[in-house]
Design an enzyme around this catalytic site. Structure first.
Site, PDB file in Angstrom:
ATOM      1  N   CYS A 107       5.282 -27.275 -57.208  1.00 48.17           N
ATOM      2  CA  CYS A 107       4.949 -28.638 -57.230  1.00 48.17           C
ATOM      3  C   CYS A 107       6.108 -29.520 -56.815  1.00 48.17           C
ATOM      4  O   CYS A 107       6.757 -29.704 -57.099  1.00 48.17           O
ATOM      5  CB  CYS A 107       4.671 -28.969 -58.732  1.00 48.17           C
ATOM      6  SG  CYS A 107       4.486 -30.869 -59.338  1.00 48.17           S
TER       7      CYS A 107
ATOM      8  N   CYS B  78       6.886 -32.620 -58.622  1.00 45.58           N
ATOM      9  CA  CYS B  78       7.896 -32.263 -59.809  1.00 45.58           C
ATOM     10  C   CYS B  78       9.085 -32.280 -59.205  1.00 45.58           C
ATOM     11  O   CYS B  78       9.845 -32.621 -60.002  1.00 45.58           O
ATOM     12  CB  CYS B  78       7.140 -30.829 -60.349  1.00 45.58           C
ATOM     13  SG  CYS B  78       5.644 -30.667 -61.112  1.00 45.58           S
TER      14      CYS B  78
END
Length: 110
Positions: A33, A36
């Site tokens: 991600c 993230c």
């Protein structure tokens, strides 16, 4: 991962988050991600800054899928604040440090 943030798993979630004596911000994230990874250094900075008032922990949704499913996590990064064993606030998506600080202040944990 910096030692400032605490790694949590499905197995340790209850002890590390729900039974914590101080508020806990849980970052639900994954290796793949991008957003993230973008907020990881910000969370490390916040963990240093708020360490005595707030625990910042990270749970990898691929390694520990039961907890995100239990709390209805659909998108990542999802950040949830837990106080006294209850989820009190949630934000989805990466955000700048100023917005995270604002959120923590509004939630009364910063």
């Amino acid at each position: 991962m910096s030692s400032a943030t605490v790694k949590v798993t499905d197995e340790s979630f209850e002890a590390d988050v729900l039974k914590s004596d101080k508020p806990v911000l849980v970052d639900f994230w994954a290796e793949w991600c991008g957003p993230c990874k973008q907020i990881a250094p910000i969370l490390d900075e916040l963990a240093e800054a708020y360490g005595n008032k707030l625990t910042i922990s990270k749970i990898n949704i691929d390694d520990s899928p039961m907890t995100p499913s239990k709390f209805g996590v659909r998108g990542i990064p999802t950040m949830m604040l837990f106080k006294d064993g209850k989820m009190t606030s949630m934000k989805v998506g990466a955000m700048p440090k100023s917005k995270l600080v604002e959120w923590l202040n509004e939630a009364g944990v910063a």
